[in-house]
Design an enzyme around this catalytic site. Structure first.
Site, PDB file in Angstrom:
ATOM      1  N   LEU A  29      75.285  13.921   2.445  1.00 31.87           N
ATOM      2  CA  LEU A  29      73.959  14.521   2.601  1.00 31.87           C
ATOM      3  C   LEU A  29      72.984  13.384   2.886  1.00 31.87           C
ATOM      4  O   LEU A  29      72.530  12.691   1.973  1.00 31.87           O
ATOM      5  CB  LEU A  29      73.555  15.287   1.334  1.00 31.87           C
ATOM      6  CG  LEU A  29      74.108  16.707   1.174  1.00 31.87           C
ATOM      7  CD1 LEU A  29      75.627  16.741   1.224  1.00 31.87           C
ATOM      8  CD2 LEU A  29      73.613  17.332  -0.127  1.00 31.87           C
ATOM      9  N   ILE A  30      72.704  13.170   4.159  1.00 30.89           N
ATOM     10  CA  ILE A  30      71.972  11.978   4.587  1.00 30.89           C
ATOM     11  C   ILE A  30      70.513  12.313   4.876  1.00 30.89           C
ATOM     12  O   ILE A  30      70.203  13.310   5.524  1.00 30.89           O
ATOM     13  CB  ILE A  30      72.647  11.330   5.821  1.00 30.89           C
ATOM     14  CG1 ILE A  30      72.011   9.976   6.133  1.00 30.89           C
ATOM     15  CG2 ILE A  30      72.639  12.266   7.030  1.00 30.89           C
ATOM     16  CD1 ILE A  30      72.803   9.140   7.109  1.00 30.89           C
TER      17      ILE A  30
ATOM     18  N   LYS B 242      67.304  21.346  -4.521  1.00 26.37           N
ATOM     19  CA  LYS B 242      68.581  20.628  -4.521  1.00 26.37           C
ATOM     20  C   LYS B 242      69.753  21.609  -4.612  1.00 26.37           C
ATOM     21  O   LYS B 242      70.789  21.409  -3.976  1.00 26.37           O
ATOM     22  CB  LYS B 242      68.625  19.630  -5.688  1.00 26.37           C
ATOM     23  CG  LYS B 242      67.724  18.414  -5.512  1.00 26.37           C
ATOM     24  CD  LYS B 242      68.227  17.521  -4.392  1.00 26.37           C
ATOM     25  CE  LYS B 242      67.393  16.261  -4.232  1.00 26.37           C
ATOM     26  NZ  LYS B 242      67.553  15.338  -5.351  1.00 26.37           N
TER      27      LYS B 242
ATOM     28  N   GLY C 124      73.243  10.329  -2.568  1.00 25.17           N
ATOM     29  CA  GLY C 124      72.782   9.007  -2.985  1.00 25.17           C
ATOM     30  C   GLY C 124      72.046   9.033  -4.305  1.00 25.17           C
ATOM     31  O   GLY C 124      71.266   8.120  -4.603  1.00 25.17           O
TER      32      GLY C 124
ATOM     33  N   GLN D 147      67.108  14.044 -11.102  1.00 20.89           N
ATOM     34  CA  GLN D 147      68.339  13.272 -11.287  1.00 20.89           C
ATOM     35  C   GLN D 147      68.593  12.903 -12.748  1.00 20.89           C
ATOM     36  O   GLN D 147      69.184  11.864 -13.045  1.00 20.89           O
ATOM     37  CB  GLN D 147      68.311  12.021 -10.389  1.00 20.89           C
ATOM     38  CG  GLN D 147      68.335  12.391  -8.911  1.00 20.89           C
ATOM     39  CD  GLN D 147      68.120  11.212  -7.986  1.00 20.89           C
ATOM     40  OE1 GLN D 147      68.168  10.057  -8.409  1.00 20.89           O
ATOM     41  NE2 GLN D 147      67.873  11.488  -6.721  1.00 20.89           N
TER      42      GLN D 147
ATOM     43  N   CYS E 141      67.621  -2.325  24.630  1.00 23.13           N
ATOM     44  CA  CYS E 141      68.522  -2.766  23.568  1.00 23.13           C
ATOM     45  C   CYS E 141      69.893  -2.920  24.208  1.00 23.13           C
ATOM     46  O   CYS E 141      70.111  -2.510  25.350  1.00 23.13           O
ATOM     47  CB  CYS E 141      68.567  -1.781  22.395  1.00 23.13           C
ATOM     48  SG  CYS E 141      69.286  -0.173  22.814  1.00 23.13           S
TER      49      CYS E 141
END
Length: 482
Positions: free
Chosen positions: A183-184, A265, A287, A296, A456
């Protein structure tokens, strides 16, 4: 050129069958990563090491760098493979390679030998060390803690002169463990946790909950593509984006203020679990770190876990924020995270740190779960390798040029380290350096009467940033691909 790949120690203590499977997978991963560098490249596996041989000397630095970022590799030895006829011949081939490095230094010689020979490894160390000591006046033998260690490897009638040793990232080869879904968010924590699971042998897919529009998704795509390209490109992975704005809107309207964070969440875990089940993924990765924010705490984490049977992995659960940022800096995601837009659509004024299950479930009864089902059903799913192509299509209105005009200037958007390693020099045009992570705040300070050609090395970042700048209202940008 030849490289000797040494295995991560935990691989070597596995049973014979498991060890062979890990080595076979690692060999395949190396081939997949290096196949675009040299068509003549050969990868040969052995019981205790893997050989990589290639002919294109121009690709030596690139191949060496790529090997240091493949999970499962403890270290890499860059060697020169030559035949030998005697002990003295070994010394004569060693002297010119090490003379300059040993001047004014203490040293010792260490030998590893495979095959049958008329001499022992210790005899080689003594003979070569004595010869080097005699022929290099300013060098001195020191067997404990020397300035330089001369490493030699002898394999049958071949001498492997070790020209350099480079540390790998260790861990298990990707593919030796099952797939996970990360889960980014693009911040420090999710990038580091994704890397840690890749390093542990998992193929990491990405799930992004979009709360902030196209610019946020572009930024997160950059992070996911960077992590995959740098550490996990041996395998195909998915990037799943879910538009979570309708869910956030429903929570803001229907859920009590103090319970919003935990409910959000729980909704994310529900959605991610559906995605994981759809693609046969075994676990979710987050994370989260214990006590870092109100959602958390142990009580709240347990309530979040309760909404799904899918295993949730939290590799950072006991890490301090400072340590997480250090890890992000080490793997190269710090600059992304520092400039990632923050979207705080659901922030309670007084969030609960010890949610009660009955209260949470009571609040969720007001929630229309058809909204959650709809956003999951409409989630976009792309092969992460196609991010570059999709970005190219998305910035079709941004011209890609191979040359430059009188009013053009090239903007090198690579990181500072990349610019220092390979400075961009183009005759006849001004080249300005501005790392990609400063574009959002510094591009407006540039001369806006000029047309800026973003550049780049691979062209992915320049296209992503061109789209971002277009969305910010800058029309004087193009993509430079000579």
């Amino acid at each position: 050129m030849k490289f000797i790949i040494k295995l991560f120690p935990e691989i070597t203590i596995k049973s014979q069958s498991v060890r062979l499977r890990f080595i076979k997978i690692l060999t395949g991963n190396i081939r997949n990563v290096l196949k675009n560098y040299d068509e003549t490249l050969a990868v040969v596996r052995h019981w205790d090491h893997i050989e990589v041989r290639a002919k294109d000397e121009n690709q030596r630095p690139a191949i060496r760098d790529a090997l240091t970022r493949i999970p499962g590799i403890h270290h890499i030895l860059e060697v020169e493979d030559v035949p030998f006829t005697s002990l003295h011949d070994i010394f004569e081939k060693t002297l010119p390679l090490w003379r300059e490095a040993l001047e004014g230094k203490t040293f010792c010689v260490r030998v590893k030998r495979r095959g049958k020979h008329e001499f022992t490894s210790i005899e080689v160390e003594r003979y070569v060390g004595g010869g080097l000591n005699q022929h290099i006046e300013t060098a001195r033998v020191k067997l404990t803690d020397p300035d330089v260690t001369v490493n030699l490897e002898i394999e049958n009638d071949r001498l492997l002169l070790v020209k350099g040793r480079y540390e790998g990232i260790g861990g298990f080869p990707i593919g030796t463990q099952e797939d996970v879904l990360s889960l980014i968010s693009g911040g420090f924590d999710s990038g580091v946790s994704s890397y840690m699971l890749m390093r542990r042998g998992c193929r990491v897919h990405y799930c992004f909950f979009n709360l902030g529009g196209a610019a946020h998704e572009i930024g997160v795509r950059q992070v996911a593509h960077y992590l995959w390209n740098r550490f996990g490109s041996s395998h195909r992975v998915r990037f799943v984006a879910i538009n979570f704005e309708p869910v956030v809107g429903e929570i803001l309207e229907k859920v009590d203020d103090g319970q919003m964070g935990v409910v959000l969440k729980r909704m994310m875990v529900r959605a991610a679990s559906k995605v994981a089940e759809r693609y046969g993924v075994q676990a979710l990765v987050t994370g989260e770190a214990l006590g870092q924010v109100s959602s958390q705490t142990l009580t709240n984490l347990r309530l979040i876990d309760n909404v799904s049977d899918t295993l949730i992995l939290r590799p950072l659960i006991s890490h301090d924020k400072e340590h997480i940022i250090d890890l992000a800096r080490e793997i190269g995601t710090e600059d992304f995270a520092r400039t990632m837009p923050e979207y705080c659509g659901v922030i309670s004024k007084s969030p609960t740190v010890k949610a009660v299950k009955a209260k949470i479930e009571a609040e969720e009864e007001h929630f229309d779960f058809s909204i959650l089902d709809k956003v999951v059903e409409e989630a976009s799913n792309i092969d992460i390798r196609d991010i570059a192509q999709q970005t190219e299509a998305a910035v079709v209105e941004v011209e890609t040029v191979t040359g430059f005009g009188a009013n053009d200037a090239i903007l090198d958007i690579r990181s500072i380290d990349e610019q220092e390693d390979k400075p961009l020099k183009v005759e006849g045009v001004e080249v300005v350096s501005l790392p990609f992570y400063k574009l959002s705040t510094k591009f407006g300070d540039l001369d806006q009467s000029k047309t800026w050609l973003l550049w780049c090395e691979r062209g992915v970042m320049s296209r992503l940033q061109a789209l971002y700048l277009r969305e910010q209202g800058f029309s004087n940008v193009k993509v430079y691909r000579p």
